[in-house]
Design an enzyme around this catalytic site. Structure first.
Site, PDB file in Angstrom:
ATOM      1  N   CYS A 117      23.406 -32.809 -40.379  1.00 24.54           N
ATOM      2  CA  CYS A 117      24.378 -33.354 -39.436  1.00 24.54           C
ATOM      3  C   CYS A 117      23.842 -34.618 -38.806  1.00 24.54           C
ATOM      4  O   CYS A 117      23.013 -34.566 -37.912  1.00 24.54           O
ATOM      5  CB  CYS A 117      24.713 -32.327 -38.352  1.00 24.54           C
ATOM      6  SG  CYS A 117      25.884 -32.956 -37.133  1.00 24.54           S
ATOM      7  N   LYS A 262      37.398 -34.404 -63.371  1.00 21.17           N
ATOM      8  CA  LYS A 262      37.571 -35.273 -64.536  1.00 21.17           C
ATOM      9  C   LYS A 262      39.034 -35.482 -64.906  1.00 21.17           C
ATOM     10  O   LYS A 262      39.338 -36.373 -65.705  1.00 21.17           O
ATOM     11  CB  LYS A 262      36.833 -34.696 -65.742  1.00 21.17           C
ATOM     12  CG  LYS A 262      37.353 -33.342 -66.215  1.00 21.17           C
ATOM     13  CD  LYS A 262      36.547 -32.858 -67.402  1.00 21.17           C
ATOM     14  CE  LYS A 262      37.052 -31.503 -67.891  1.00 21.17           C
ATOM     15  NZ  LYS A 262      36.287 -31.016 -69.065  1.00 21.17           N
ATOM     16  N   LYS A 264      41.756 -34.722 -62.229  1.00 18.46           N
ATOM     17  CA  LYS A 264      42.647 -34.634 -61.077  1.00 18.46           C
ATOM     18  C   LYS A 264      41.910 -35.004 -59.798  1.00 18.46           C
ATOM     19  O   LYS A 264      40.678 -34.982 -59.743  1.00 18.46           O
ATOM     20  CB  LYS A 264      43.243 -33.230 -60.953  1.00 18.46           C
ATOM     21  CG  LYS A 264      42.210 -32.133 -60.762  1.00 18.46           C
ATOM     22  CD  LYS A 264      42.879 -30.756 -60.714  1.00 18.46           C
ATOM     23  CE  LYS A 264      41.837 -29.654 -60.574  1.00 18.46           C
ATOM     24  NZ  LYS A 264      42.473 -28.311 -60.524  1.00 18.46           N
TER      25      LYS A 264
END
Length: 277
Positions: A117, A262, A264
């Protein structure tokens, strides 16, 4: 300091029928103290800026990228030199040009930053909205959606340490044709991006307005903020974006893509930069 980003550790690998003892590869995580040296009132002073948990390697780039994305410096020319003190392990000192006096009053960050973080130490939400010099894009970018489909494979082929340990994040930059340019890895996703931005800043490539940033994991608020500081118009992430990341992308005029595979992806903001959608 362990300069090797990977270390070995003996483990027991267990399945349903047996166990076996083997040496496993672990991603190294160590603290790095980032300090700046600058000139004020005719004298030179040195100040600790942050301690971040990172994977050793490209420490100079990490420090430069951190100072840039935090708004402490605006150009590589404001840096005189970057050194790793021989007698101070896990420390990097960025000496600023004598003609440049940094404005540190707005840097409301606690001294310690975890690898997971980068903004946990920030004092307030307002303090993490660092102002970018590249919010207005003079040269728009538009890419064919099929270019994005080939990015995931390229980053997977080049994540050398991840392939060994399974424990690192990566940030990578591509040109607008989807051709690979540069990748940096780190146990902290924000460190990986700072290393990448530090490298491109030093090479004189910033602003990265005609490039595509690919993140190996999720897209968080801070990663979008850092991308904005570097003038990046298109950010693609293999994982999910957070709601605040989407909000900041919209406010900054950034095209944000998530769940990139690959075949969408989802577009959360800046739809006009992706052709045929």
């Amino acid at each position: 300091m362990n300069a090797n980003p990977v270390t070995q550790h003996f483990i027991k690998r267990v399945n349903a029928t047996n166990s076996v003892g083997i040496d496993d590869q672990l991603a190294v995580e160590e603290p790095l103290e980032i300090r700046i040296a600058y000139y004020i009132d005719g004298g030179k002073t040195e100040k600790a800026i942050s301690v971040t948990m990172r994977t050793p390697g490209n420490d100079e780039e990490l420090a430069v990228g951190f100072l840039f994305t935090e708004g402490i410096i605006q150009h590589a020319a404001q840096i005189e030199k970057v050194t790793l003190p021989v007698f101070r392990e896990n420390t990097v000192v960025v000496t600023l040009d004598s003609s440049f006096e940094p404005k540190l009053g707005s840097l409301e960050r606690n001294f310690y930053t975890t690898s997971s973080c980068g903004v946990c130490g920030k004092a307030s939400v307002d303090a993490i909205k660092t102002a970018s010099n590249y919010l207005h894009f003079d040269k728009p970018i538009s890419i064919d959606r099929h270019i994005l489909f080939k990015l995931e494979k390229q980053i997977a082929q080049r994540q050398d340490i991840f392939e060994t340990t399974g424990g690192l994040h990566a940030s990578s930059i591509f040109d607008q044709n989807g051709d690979f340019l540069l990748l940096r890895e780190d146990v902290g996703r924000h460190n990986a991006l700072d290393k990448l931005i530090g490298a491109t800043l030093t090479a004189g490539l910033v602003p990265l307005s005609q490039h595509i940033l690919l993140l190996s994991g999720r897209a968080s608020f801070e990663l979008i903020q850092k991308a904005s500081m570097a003038g990046i118009q298109i950010v693609a992430a293999i994982g999910a974006p957070s709601s605040l990341a989407v909000q900041l992308a919209e406010e900054s005029g950034i095209t944000l893509i998530g769940f990139l595979k690959k075949d969408k992806f989802n577009v959360y903001s800046g739809f006009d930069r992706i052709q045929e959608i």
